[in-house]
Design a protein around this motif. Structure first.
Motif, PDB file in Angstrom:
ATOM      1  N   LEU A   1       0.833  -1.197   0.000  1.00  0.00           N
ATOM      2  CA  LEU A   1       0.000   0.000   0.000  1.00  0.00           C
ATOM      3  C   LEU A   1       0.872   1.253   0.000  1.00  0.00           C
ATOM      4  O   LEU A   1       0.579   2.238  -0.694  1.00  0.00           O
ATOM      5  N   LYS A   2       1.969   1.214   0.764  1.00  0.00           N
ATOM      6  CA  LYS A   2       2.901   2.348   0.779  1.00  0.00           C
ATOM      7  C   LYS A   2       3.503   2.568  -0.608  1.00  0.00           C
ATOM      8  O   LYS A   2       3.622   3.706  -1.069  1.00  0.00           O
ATOM      9  N   GLN A   3       3.859   1.471  -1.256  1.00  0.00           N
ATOM     10  CA  GLN A   3       4.459   1.586  -2.587  1.00  0.00           C
ATOM     11  C   GLN A   3       3.475   2.180  -3.583  1.00  0.00           C
ATOM     12  O   GLN A   3       3.829   3.022  -4.412  1.00  0.00           O
ATOM     13  N   GLY A   4       2.214   1.761  -3.494  1.00  0.00           N
ATOM     14  CA  GLY A   4       1.196   2.302  -4.389  1.00  0.00           C
ATOM     15  C   GLY A   4       0.951   3.774  -4.143  1.00  0.00           C
ATOM     16  O   GLY A   4       0.837   4.567  -5.097  1.00  0.00           O
ATOM     17  N   MET A   5       0.872   4.155  -2.869  1.00  0.00           N
ATOM     18  CA  MET A   5       0.659   5.561  -2.547  1.00  0.00           C
ATOM     19  C   MET A   5       1.837   6.406  -2.998  1.00  0.00           C
ATOM     20  O   MET A   5       1.666   7.517  -3.522  1.00  0.00           O
ATOM     21  N   GLN A   6       3.037   5.880  -2.837  1.00  0.00           N
ATOM     22  CA  GLN A   6       4.228   6.628  -3.247  1.00  0.00           C
ATOM     23  C   GLN A   6       4.218   6.863  -4.754  1.00  0.00           C
ATOM     24  O   GLN A   6       4.578   7.942  -5.237  1.00  0.00           O
ATOM     25  N   SER A   7       3.794   5.865  -5.513  1.00  0.00           N
ATOM     26  CA  SER A   7       3.718   6.010  -6.964  1.00  0.00           C
ATOM     27  C   SER A   7       2.705   7.072  -7.355  1.00  0.00           C
ATOM     28  O   SER A   7       2.964   7.900  -8.239  1.00  0.00           O
ATOM     29  N   LEU A   8       1.551   7.079  -6.689  1.00  0.00           N
ATOM     30  CA  LEU A   8       0.536   8.098  -6.967  1.00  0.00           C
ATOM     31  C   LEU A   8       1.033   9.493  -6.605  1.00  0.00           C
ATOM     32  O   LEU A   8       0.831  10.456  -7.349  1.00  0.00           O
ATOM     33  N   LEU A   9       1.700   9.576  -5.460  1.00  0.00           N
ATOM     34  CA  LEU A   9       2.195  10.883  -5.007  1.00  0.00           C
ATOM     35  C   LEU A   9       3.254  11.427  -5.953  1.00  0.00           C
ATOM     36  O   LEU A   9       3.332  12.637  -6.195  1.00  0.00           O
ATOM     37  N   GLY A  10       4.094  10.528  -6.481  1.00  0.00           N
ATOM     38  CA  GLY A  10       5.156  10.972  -7.369  1.00  0.00           C
ATOM     39  C   GLY A  10       4.646  11.617  -8.632  1.00  0.00           C
ATOM     40  O   GLY A  10       5.331  12.450  -9.239  1.00  0.00           O
ATOM     41  N   ASN A  11       3.430  11.263  -9.039  1.00  0.00           N
ATOM     42  CA  ASN A  11       2.851  11.820 -10.266  1.00  0.00           C
ATOM     43  C   ASN A  11       1.827  12.914 -10.002  1.00  0.00           C
ATOM     44  O   ASN A  11       1.194  13.406 -10.938  1.00  0.00           O
ATOM     45  N   SER A  12       1.673  13.294  -8.735  1.00  0.00           N
ATOM     46  CA  SER A  12       0.650  14.296  -8.398  1.00  0.00           C
ATOM     47  C   SER A  12       1.243  15.690  -8.259  1.00  0.00           C
ATOM     48  O   SER A  12       2.456  15.849  -8.123  1.00  0.00           O
ATOM     49  N   ARG A  13       0.391  16.689  -8.307  1.00  0.00           N
ATOM     50  CA  ARG A  13       0.827  18.054  -8.093  1.00  0.00           C
ATOM     51  C   ARG A  13       1.156  18.270  -6.612  1.00  0.00           C
ATOM     52  O   ARG A  13       0.732  17.514  -5.752  1.00  0.00           O
ATOM     53  N   SER A  14       1.873  19.341  -6.371  1.00  0.00           N
ATOM     54  CA  SER A  14       2.231  19.655  -4.987  1.00  0.00           C
ATOM     55  C   SER A  14       0.998  20.072  -4.194  1.00  0.00           C
ATOM     56  O   SER A  14       0.107  20.757  -4.714  1.00  0.00           O
TER      57      SER A  14
ATOM     58  N   TYR B   1      -0.375  20.587   0.270  1.00  0.00           N
ATOM     59  CA  TYR B   1       0.023  20.604   1.675  1.00  0.00           C
ATOM     60  C   TYR B   1      -0.015  19.180   2.234  1.00  0.00           C
ATOM     61  O   TYR B   1      -1.029  18.492   2.145  1.00  0.00           O
ATOM     62  N   GLY B   2       1.082  18.737   2.794  1.00  0.00           N
ATOM     63  CA  GLY B   2       1.178  17.401   3.365  1.00  0.00           C
ATOM     64  C   GLY B   2       1.789  16.370   2.442  1.00  0.00           C
ATOM     65  O   GLY B   2       2.032  15.233   2.858  1.00  0.00           O
ATOM     66  N   LYS B   3       2.056  16.747   1.180  1.00  0.00           N
ATOM     67  CA  LYS B   3       2.617  15.774   0.237  1.00  0.00           C
ATOM     68  C   LYS B   3       3.992  15.290   0.692  1.00  0.00           C
ATOM     69  O   LYS B   3       4.281  14.085   0.637  1.00  0.00           O
ATOM     70  N   ASN B   4       4.835  16.210   1.148  1.00  0.00           N
ATOM     71  CA  ASN B   4       6.181  15.829   1.576  1.00  0.00           C
ATOM     72  C   ASN B   4       6.126  14.836   2.741  1.00  0.00           C
ATOM     73  O   ASN B   4       6.877  13.858   2.777  1.00  0.00           O
ATOM     74  N   TYR B   5       5.196  15.069   3.680  1.00  0.00           N
ATOM     75  CA  TYR B   5       5.038  14.151   4.813  1.00  0.00           C
ATOM     76  C   TYR B   5       4.642  12.766   4.325  1.00  0.00           C
ATOM     77  O   TYR B   5       5.216  11.740   4.747  1.00  0.00           O
ATOM     78  N   LEU B   6       3.658  12.706   3.409  1.00  0.00           N
ATOM     79  CA  LEU B   6       3.198  11.424   2.901  1.00  0.00           C
ATOM     80  C   LEU B   6       4.293  10.701   2.118  1.00  0.00           C
ATOM     81  O   LEU B   6       4.422   9.470   2.204  1.00  0.00           O
ATOM     82  N   MET B   7       5.083  11.465   1.356  1.00  0.00           N
ATOM     83  CA  MET B   7       6.177  10.854   0.603  1.00  0.00           C
ATOM     84  C   MET B   7       7.194  10.224   1.546  1.00  0.00           C
ATOM     85  O   MET B   7       7.666   9.102   1.314  1.00  0.00           O
TER      86      MET B   7
END
Length: 628
Positions: A392-405, A407-413
Motif C-alpha cells: 500500500l505504501k508503494q502504491g501511494m508513493q507512486s501516486l504521489l510521485g505523479n501528483s501536483r504539490s 500541503y502534506g505531500k512531503n510528509y506522505l512521501m
C-alpha cells in the motif's frame, strides 16, 4: 598532534629502493605538512622501510622526539594524536619490564605493540593514527583510532606502499600523475564528502575508522578491529544519567592532559557549553566563538555563557568578506573536498584560538552518540502511517510521485518511503536528481557506479536489530561523523597548528551511550534528552534546552547577490565540464535567485568541487606550495 608518513618497498628489487631516495621522498612528504607539526621533524630509513614525522609538541615538549624506537632499535614508530590513558598504560608496561625512554604518550603504543602485537589497538583510549615499522619481521603496521578522529591516507602498487596524514604528502611522491576517482566524485555529489575508504584521487584510499593496515612482503591487508554498535538496554533512567555524567567528567579531565595551554570552542549549544563549563570548574580557561552578521548571529548566547562561566572569552563576527577570503586556504588544507559551509567558520575560529592556545576541546560526537540531530525525531513523527502494508505504501508513493504539490505531500512521501531509501546521513545533496548534474564522463561510467543509498546499506545491515533511530545513528557514526564532522575538524584546526580534542568521542563514553534506550534519547519535544538531564546542573539554563542549530551560515542569501555570479564564474571556468553538467548548475542558480527553491547547498557542493579541481588537478604544480 602531528603529521606522520611511511614508505615500504614491497618489491626488494625496486629501482628506487635505496635509502637515499626514500629519505628524499619522506622529507618532501614532511615538507607538505609543516602546519601539522611546526616544532620538530624526524626521519628514519633503512633498505625496505622508512618513517617521517612532523611534530606539534603537546606532552613532554622537550623530549619524545619521533620516530621512536624500542630498546634494541628493531621497531620504530610515528604516531599522530593523543593517548589519554597513557599513564596507566605506562605503569602496566613498566611492571612487565619495558623500559620507556620518554615521558610522552606515544611511546606506550610502541611497547604495547611489543607486548600484544596488532591487538595493541584494543588497549588504547584516545585519538590516533600511527605507523610501526618492525625490522625483525619486515612488517609495516598502521592503524586509525576507533572513531576516525585522526586521518590516515595510503596508496600502493606492486613496488611500494605510501602512508600519510595528508593527501598532499602522498601526491608529492608522484606529482602530476593522479586522476579523479569517479566513484568518489559520484558519492561526493550525494554526501558532500567522499566516504571512506575512497578519496577524490584515484588510487589513494583512507583507512576507515577502527581499521588497521598490515603490509608484509608484497601483501597489503586491511582489516577492521572495532565498530560502533548500539544495543538498547532497559535500565533505570536516573542511574544512567549519573553514569553518563561521571564518564563525561572523567573524559574531560583526561582530555586536559597537556604541557601547553588548553582552551575550548564555545557555541550556543549544549555540547561545547558542557565541556567549557567542566573545564572552567577545573582551571581558568580561554573560550572561542564565531558568528555571522544578520538575524542568526549566535554570539550573544555564547557571550552570556562565557560571562557566567568566567572564561577569558574571544569572539569573531565573521563578515562575508572574511568568509570568502579564507576559502582558498580551506580548500588547500582540506585535501578531499568537504562542501559543508561550516568548514570555513571552523577554520576561522581555529585561527583565532591558535593565537592564545595550542589545544582546544570541542563538542563533536555528542549528537551521534546521544541522538542530537533533529532528523532523529522523524521516525516518531511518521509513526501515524507505520501501520500501512508495504504494498500500500508503494502504491501511494507512486501516486504521489505523479501528483501536483499540495500541503502534506512531503510528509506522505517520507512516510511511505522506507528509511533505507530516504536517509544516507545528515547531508543529502544530489540523490533522485543526480543524473541531471552529471557530465559526459560520469554518465559514461554510470552503470558501474554505486549510489549513496547502495553504499549505506552495509550500515543498515549492521543495525538491522535496531529501531529507525538506532539505524540512523549507525549510518551517521560510519559516514557523516568521519567523512564530514571529523574530517573538517582535523584539517581546519591543523591548518593553524592547533590540536582539536573531542571528549565525547571516547571509548568509555561510547560504552555508556551504546546501551541507551531510544526513548531516553529522542522524543517529540527534544533531542539528547538524557544527556541534557545528566548535564542540567552544569550547563547554564539559557542553553540547556536550546535546539541544535549548528553554524547558521547565510550561503543562500550570499548566492543571490554578486557572490552567486562569482561562484558561477568559477564553476564555468574551472574545467569540470567532463564531470558536471554546467547548464544544469546555471539553471539551479536561476531558480534559486527567482525564489523557486533553496538550491544553495547543491550549488555550493559544485562550487567547492570546482575550487578543489582547480587546486588539486589543474594547478598541481602550485599545490605543493604552502598557502597562507
Amino acid at each position: 598532534m602531528c603529521g606522520i608518513n611511511g614508505i615500504l618497498h614491497l618489491n626488494a628489487n625496486s629501482s628506487d629502493s635505496s635509502s637515499m631516495d626514500m629519505e628524499r621522498l619522506l622529507q618532501g612528504m614532511c615538507n607538505q605538512m609543516i602546519h601539522r607539526g611546526p616544532d620538530d621533524d624526524g626521519i628514519h630509513v633503512d633498505a625496505r622501510g622508512g618513517l617521517g614525522f612532523r611534530r606539534l609538541s603537546i606532552i613532554d615538549t622537550e623530549g619524545a622526539h619521533q620516530p621512536l624506537k624500542n630498546e634494541d632499535g628493531t621497531i620504530f614508530l610515528v604516531c599522530n594524536g593523543e593517548i589519554y590513558n597513557y599513564l596507566a598504560l605506562r605503569k602496566e608496561l613498566e611492571q612487565k619490564g619495558h623500559q620507556l625512554s620518554t615521558q610522552g604518550d606515544a611511546e606506550t603504543v610502541l611497547h604495547l605493540y611489543e607486548e600484544y602485537g596488532f591487538d595493541c589497538v584494543n588497549h588504547l583510549r584516545g585519538m590516533f593514527a600511527f605507523i610501526i615499522w618492525d625490522t625483525r619481521t619486515q612488517t609495516l603496521f598502521g592503524a586509525r583510532d576507533h572513531f576516525g578522529i585522526k586521518p590516515f591516507y595510503y596508496t600502493y602498487d606492486h613496488e611500494r606502499l605510501v602512508c600519510s596524514s595528508e593527501l598532499k604528502s602522498i601526491i608529492s611522491t608522484k606529482p602530476g600523475k593522479w586522476d579523479i576517482d569517479v566513484q568518489g566524485l559520484y558519492h561526493y555529489l550525494s554526501f558532500q564528502y567522499v566516504p571512506e575508504p575512497r578519496t577524490m584521487i584515484d588510487g589513494v584510499k583512507k583507512l576507515p575508522p577502527g581499521h588497521r593496515l598490515i603490509a608484509r612482503g608484497q601483501d597489503v591487508h586491511v582489516e577492521r578491529y572495532w565498530k560502533p554498535q548500539f544495543q538498547s538496554v532497559q535500565q533505570d533512567k536516573q542511574a544512567l544519567a549519573k553514569k553518563i555524567r561521571a564518564t563525561f567528567d572523567e573524559s574531560v579531565e583526561l582530555h586536559l592532559q597537556s604541557d601547553v595551554p588548553v582552551g575550548c570552542f564555545l557555541s550556543s549549544g549544549v555540547d561545547s557549553t558542557a565541556i567549557t563549563a567542566k573545564v572552567s570548574q577545573l582551571k581558568k580557561t580561554h573560550s572561542f566563538s564565531v558568528g555571522f552578521e544578520g538575524n542568526n548571529n549566535e554570539l550573544p548566547f555564547s557571550r552570556e555563557t562565557a560571562q557566567i562561566l568566567k572564561t577569558e572569552h574571544h569572539e569573531w563576527l565573521i563578515t562575508e568578506q572574511d568568509y570568502f577570503d579564507a576559502l582558498p586556504s580551506c580548500i588547500h588544507y582540506q585535501d578531499d573536498p568537504v562542501a559543508d559551509p561550516s568548514a570555513v567558520a571552523l577554520n576561522l575560529v581555529s585561527k583565532m584560538a591558535s593565537e592564545y592556545v595550542t589545544v582546544v576541546l570541542s563538542g563533536e560526537g555528542a549528537d551521534e552518540l546521544f541522538g542530537g540531530y533533529r532528523i532523529y525525531q522523524e521516525p516518531d513523527a511518521l509513526r501515524y502511517l507505520s501501520w500501512m502494508p508495504d504494498k500500500l505504501k508503494q502504491g501511494m508513493q507512486s501516486l504521489l510521485g505523479n501528483s501536483r504539490s499540495f500541503y502534506g505531500k512531503n510528509y506522505l512521501m517520507r512516510a511511505t518511503t522506507p528509511l533505507e531509501q530516504r536517509f544516507i546521513g545528515n547531508a543529502k545533496i544530489f540523490t533522485d536528481d543526480i543524473q541531471n548534474v552529471l557530465g559526459p564522463q560520469l554518465l559514461a561510467d554510470l552503470r558501474f557506479l554505486q549510489d549513496a543509498f547502495e553504499w549505506s546499506q552495509q550500515y543498515y545491515q549492521e543495525a538491522a536489530h535496531g529501531d529507525d533511530v538506532t539505524k540512523m545513528q549507525t549510518v551517521d557514526m560510519n559516514l557523516w561523523l568521519p567523512g564530514n564532522i571529523l574530517a573538517k575538524g582535523d584539517k581546519m584546526s591543523m591548518a593553524h597548528s592547533l590540536e582539536l580534542r573531542v571528549p565525547f568521542l571516547d571509548r568509555e563514553m561510547f560504552a555508556v551511550a551504546q546501551s541507551i534506550p531510544t526513548e531516553y534519547k529522542v522524543n517529540r519535544q527534544t533531542t539528547k534528552a538524557i544527556l541534557r538531564e545528566a548535564l542540567s546542573d552544569l550547563v547554564p539554563q539559557h542553553i540547556i534546552n536550546r535546539a541544535k542549530l549548528g553554524f547558521p551560515i547565510p550561503i543562500a542569501e550570499w548566492l543571490k547577490g554578486k557572490r552567486g555570479d562569482e561562484c558561477l564564474a568559477v564553476i564555468k571556468s574551472s574545467g569540470i565540464d567532463a564531470y558536471i553538467n554546467i547548464p544544469f548548475v546555471e539553471s539551479l542558480m536561476d531558480k534559486h535567485r527567482r525564489g523557486e527553491g533553496n538550491f544553495a547547498r547543491k550549488i555550493w557542493t559544485i562550487y567547492i568541487f570546482a575550487q578543489w579541481y582547480q587546486t588539486y588537478v589543474k594547478q598541481n604544480d602550485q599545490l605543493l606550495v604552502s598557502v597562507g
